[in-house]
Design an enzyme around this catalytic site. Structure first.
Site, PDB file in Angstrom:
ATOM      1  N   ARG A  91      12.091  -0.916  11.996  1.00  0.00           N
ATOM      2  CA  ARG A  91      10.815  -1.140  12.426  1.00  0.00           C
ATOM      3  C   ARG A  91      10.485  -2.381  13.323  1.00  0.00           C
ATOM      4  O   ARG A  91      10.611  -3.451  12.904  1.00  0.00           O
ATOM      5  CB  ARG A  91       9.763  -1.261  11.238  1.00  0.00           C
ATOM      6  CG  ARG A  91       9.445  -0.022  10.524  1.00  0.00           C
ATOM      7  CD  ARG A  91       8.269  -0.138   9.613  1.00  0.00           C
ATOM      8  NE  ARG A  91       7.019  -0.781  10.239  1.00  0.00           N
ATOM      9  CZ  ARG A  91       5.751  -0.691   9.229  1.00  0.00           C
ATOM     10  NH1 ARG A  91       5.779  -0.114   8.095  1.00  0.00           N
ATOM     11  NH2 ARG A  91       4.994  -1.145   9.852  1.00  0.00           N
ATOM     12  N   ARG A 142      11.889  -6.529   3.990  1.00  0.00           N
ATOM     13  CA  ARG A 142      11.768  -4.977   4.458  1.00  0.00           C
ATOM     14  C   ARG A 142      12.735  -4.929   5.682  1.00  0.00           C
ATOM     15  O   ARG A 142      13.479  -3.839   5.782  1.00  0.00           O
ATOM     16  CB  ARG A 142      10.400  -4.573   4.884  1.00  0.00           C
ATOM     17  CG  ARG A 142      10.242  -3.143   5.171  1.00  0.00           C
ATOM     18  CD  ARG A 142       8.813  -2.689   4.732  1.00  0.00           C
ATOM     19  NE  ARG A 142       7.787  -3.060   5.881  1.00  0.00           N
ATOM     20  CZ  ARG A 142       6.529  -2.735   6.019  1.00  0.00           C
ATOM     21  NH1 ARG A 142       5.915  -2.025   4.845  1.00  0.00           N
ATOM     22  NH2 ARG A 142       5.770  -3.226   6.804  1.00  0.00           N
ATOM     23  N   LYS A 195       0.651  -1.299  -0.075  1.00  0.00           N
ATOM     24  CA  LYS A 195       0.096   0.032  -0.117  1.00  0.00           C
ATOM     25  C   LYS A 195       1.009   1.225  -0.045  1.00  0.00           C
ATOM     26  O   LYS A 195       0.772   2.389  -0.626  1.00  0.00           O
ATOM     27  CB  LYS A 195      -0.961   0.025   1.133  1.00  0.00           C
ATOM     28  CG  LYS A 195      -1.769  -1.127   1.613  1.00  0.00           C
ATOM     29  CD  LYS A 195      -2.749  -0.821   2.706  1.00  0.00           C
ATOM     30  CE  LYS A 195      -2.015  -0.783   4.011  1.00  0.00           C
ATOM     31  NZ  LYS A 195      -1.401  -2.184   4.214  1.00  0.00           N
ATOM     32  N   ARG A 205      -0.453  -9.185  13.482  1.00  0.00           N
ATOM     33  CA  ARG A 205      -1.110  -8.207  12.612  1.00  0.00           C
ATOM     34  C   ARG A 205      -1.855  -8.687  11.469  1.00  0.00           C
ATOM     35  O   ARG A 205      -3.084  -7.927  11.167  1.00  0.00           O
ATOM     36  CB  ARG A 205       0.013  -7.151  11.852  1.00  0.00           C
ATOM     37  CG  ARG A 205       0.807  -6.442  12.936  1.00  0.00           C
ATOM     38  CD  ARG A 205       2.230  -5.797  12.500  1.00  0.00           C
ATOM     39  NE  ARG A 205       1.845  -4.831  11.608  1.00  0.00           N
ATOM     40  CZ  ARG A 205       2.850  -4.460  10.460  1.00  0.00           C
ATOM     41  NH1 ARG A 205       3.974  -5.346  10.377  1.00  0.00           N
ATOM     42  NH2 ARG A 205       2.615  -3.639   9.828  1.00  0.00           N
ATOM     43  N   ARG A 222      -8.927   1.122   9.609  1.00  0.00           N
ATOM     44  CA  ARG A 222      -8.643  -0.296   9.906  1.00  0.00           C
ATOM     45  C   ARG A 222      -9.825  -1.066  10.726  1.00  0.00           C
ATOM     46  O   ARG A 222      -9.598  -2.334  11.275  1.00  0.00           O
ATOM     47  CB  ARG A 222      -7.537  -0.310  10.767  1.00  0.00           C
ATOM     48  CG  ARG A 222      -6.164  -0.593   9.878  1.00  0.00           C
ATOM     49  CD  ARG A 222      -4.990  -0.521  11.006  1.00  0.00           C
ATOM     50  NE  ARG A 222      -3.946  -1.213  10.654  1.00  0.00           N
ATOM     51  CZ  ARG A 222      -2.854  -0.806  10.267  1.00  0.00           C
ATOM     52  NH1 ARG A 222      -2.832   0.453   9.478  1.00  0.00           N
ATOM     53  NH2 ARG A 222      -1.584  -1.348   9.844  1.00  0.00           N
TER      54      ARG A 222
HETATM   55  P1  AMP Z   1       1.170   0.246   9.355  1.00  0.00           P
HETATM   56  O1  AMP Z   1       2.417   1.294   9.110  1.00  0.00           O
HETATM   57  O2  AMP Z   1      -0.168   0.918   8.864  1.00  0.00           O
HETATM   58  O3  AMP Z   1       1.335  -1.067   8.937  1.00  0.00           O
HETATM   59  O4  AMP Z   1       0.884   0.499  10.896  1.00  0.00           O
HETATM   60  C1  AMP Z   1       1.599   0.263  11.969  1.00  0.00           C
HETATM   61  C2  AMP Z   1       1.197   0.040  13.218  1.00  0.00           C
HETATM   62  O5  AMP Z   1       0.298   1.311  13.667  1.00  0.00           O
HETATM   63  C3  AMP Z   1      -0.173  -0.986  13.256  1.00  0.00           C
HETATM   64  O6  AMP Z   1       0.127  -2.150  13.355  1.00  0.00           O
HETATM   65  C4  AMP Z   1      -0.827  -0.264  14.461  1.00  0.00           C
HETATM   66  O7  AMP Z   1      -0.665  -0.702  15.839  1.00  0.00           O
HETATM   67  C5  AMP Z   1      -0.724   1.094  14.498  1.00  0.00           C
HETATM   68  N1  AMP Z   1      -1.666   1.784  13.387  1.00  0.00           N
HETATM   69  C6  AMP Z   1      -1.752   2.175  12.213  1.00  0.00           C
HETATM   70  N2  AMP Z   1      -2.863   2.767  11.775  1.00  0.00           N
HETATM   71  C7  AMP Z   1      -3.594   2.409  12.420  1.00  0.00           C
HETATM   72  C8  AMP Z   1      -4.929   2.498  12.489  1.00  0.00           C
HETATM   73  N3  AMP Z   1      -5.844   3.235  11.270  1.00  0.00           N
HETATM   74  N4  AMP Z   1      -5.945   2.011  13.400  1.00  0.00           N
HETATM   75  C9  AMP Z   1      -5.257   1.422  14.661  1.00  0.00           C
HETATM   76  N5  AMP Z   1      -3.933   1.316  14.667  1.00  0.00           N
HETATM   77  C10 AMP Z   1      -3.202   1.780  13.761  1.00  0.00           C
END
Ligand code: AMP
Length: 189
Positions: free
Chosen positions: A135, A127, A13, A146, A88
């Protein structure tokens, strides 16, 4: 034009969102990036979010909706946004709907980048290697968590947006360019 990009963690994404930022002048709103910036800046929000993110759980809907509302009101978003990693949960999608309605905005496209989950593990490992493990959530154990969270909380948004006639799916196993072309074709339709 306002777009949601959906996909399991590691589906690509972020890569596709960045492509659209360059080609269409849209603003990428990645809640994951915003949270990582808050952790980096050492804010109270960052402190609260860090453990939740390291576990692979979701940060609360209120916090996330507040962050998005604040950014949506900045003038740079007037041309349109790509929502990456948000919404989400159904509560976040409802909140987004209310936010758009209050501002007279339209959600134009919801695009799911669909991938084979076995392949996601390989991508996440790549990654992690490329970013030097910067990360904390880029590892197989957290990815499993996740993905479970994705299936439980986020996958129900696919029928949610399909019911509104907005959902389109692209094959995320194709090359980055091919996925990009498939997305461009949807945006042109
Ligand atoms: P991402 O970079 O989008 O994979 O997000 C990394 C982490 O941030 C996720 O595993 C969640 O812990 C938190 N996170 C990111 N976006 C959201 C969201 N829209 N709602 C809840 N937690 C989020």
């Amino acid at each position: 034009m306002n777009i949601i990009l959906f996909g399991a963690p590691g589906a690509g994404k972020g890569t596709q969102a960045k492509r659209l930022v360059e080609s269409r002048g849209l603003v990428q709103l990645s809640t994951g990036d915003m949270l990582r910036a808050a952790i980096e800046a050492g804010t109270e929000l960052g402190r609260q979010a860090k453990d939740i993110m390291d576990r692979g759980d979701l940060v609360s809907d209120d916090i996330i909706l507040g962050m998005i509302a604040e950014r949506m009101d900045s003038p740079e978003c007037a041309n349109g946004v790509i929502l990456d990693g948000f919404p989400r949960t159904v509560a976040q999608a409802d909140g987004l709907g209310a936010m758009f309605e209050a501002r007279g905005l339209t959600l134009n496209h919801v695009i799911e980048v669909q991938v084979d989950e076995a392949a996601l593990f390989a991508r996440i490992e790549t990654r992690a290697a490329e970013t030097g493990g910067s990360r904390a959530d880029d590892n197989a154990e957290t990815l499993r968590k996740r993905l479970a969270v994705y299936h439980e909380n986020t996958a129900p948004l696919l029928p949610y947006y399909d019911g509104k006639g907005l959902l389109r799916t692209v094959d995320g196993m194709a090359s980055i360019d091919e996925v990009g072309q498939a997305i461009d074709a949807i945006l042109a339709s």
